[in-house]
Motif scaffolding. Structure first.
Motif, PDB file in Angstrom:
ATOM      1  N   ASP A 141      -5.704   8.370   1.217  1.00 27.48           N
ATOM      2  CA  ASP A 141      -4.519   7.803   1.851  1.00 27.48           C
ATOM      3  C   ASP A 141      -4.570   6.294   1.793  1.00 27.48           C
ATOM      4  N   LEU A 142      -3.425   5.704   1.643  1.00 28.90           N
ATOM      5  CA  LEU A 142      -3.302   4.254   1.620  1.00 28.90           C
ATOM      6  C   LEU A 142      -3.172   3.776   3.054  1.00 28.90           C
ATOM      7  N   VAL A 143      -4.125   2.993   3.530  1.00 27.31           N
ATOM      8  CA  VAL A 143      -4.096   2.483   4.894  1.00 27.31           C
ATOM      9  C   VAL A 143      -3.859   0.988   4.829  1.00 27.31           C
TER      10      VAL A 143
ATOM     11  N   TYR B  41       3.261  -0.267  -5.349  1.00 26.74           N
ATOM     12  CA  TYR B  41       3.891  -1.064  -6.403  1.00 26.74           C
ATOM     13  C   TYR B  41       3.784  -2.555  -6.091  1.00 26.74           C
ATOM     14  N   GLN B  42       3.998  -2.940  -4.834  1.00 28.84           N
ATOM     15  CA  GLN B  42       3.899  -4.337  -4.433  1.00 28.84           C
ATOM     16  C   GLN B  42       2.497  -4.882  -4.659  1.00 28.84           C
ATOM     17  N   ARG B  43       1.493  -4.103  -4.325  1.00 29.30           N
ATOM     18  CA  ARG B  43       0.116  -4.556  -4.482  1.00 29.30           C
ATOM     19  C   ARG B  43      -0.314  -4.589  -5.944  1.00 29.30           C
TER      20      ARG B  43
ATOM     21  N   VAL C  39       1.596   2.899   6.128  1.00 31.05           N
ATOM     22  CA  VAL C  39       2.439   1.996   5.350  1.00 31.05           C
ATOM     23  C   VAL C  39       2.700   0.732   6.151  1.00 31.05           C
ATOM     24  N   SER C  40       3.012  -0.351   5.442  1.00 34.58           N
ATOM     25  CA  SER C  40       3.286  -1.605   6.128  1.00 34.58           C
ATOM     26  C   SER C  40       4.773  -1.933   6.163  1.00 34.58           C
TER      27      SER C  40
END
Length: 56
Positions: free
Chosen positions: A3-5, A52-54, A17-18
């Motif tokens: 998971d993306l933290v 995508y942003q990162r 998510v941010s």
């Protein structure tokens, strides 16, 4: 796939998510082809956008 933290919320807990999900929901619903949005699709779109942003 892990998971993306990203970031922390008001209570100091980690968030997945941010990006604000309500803003993403408004953008997705702006399309006339979309009538309803599943919560899972909303979260996956937010995670993909963050990735995508990162990446770029």
């Amino acid at each position: 796939m892990a998971d993306l933290v990203v970031g922390k919320d008001k209570c100091g807990e980690q968030r997945l998510v941010s990006l604000p999900l309500s803003r993403i929901r408004v953008i997705m619903k702006s399309s006339p082809e979309v009538s309803s949005i599943n919560q899972e699709a909303l979260v996956l779109t937010a995670k993909a956008t963050t990735y995508y942003q990162r990446r770029f």
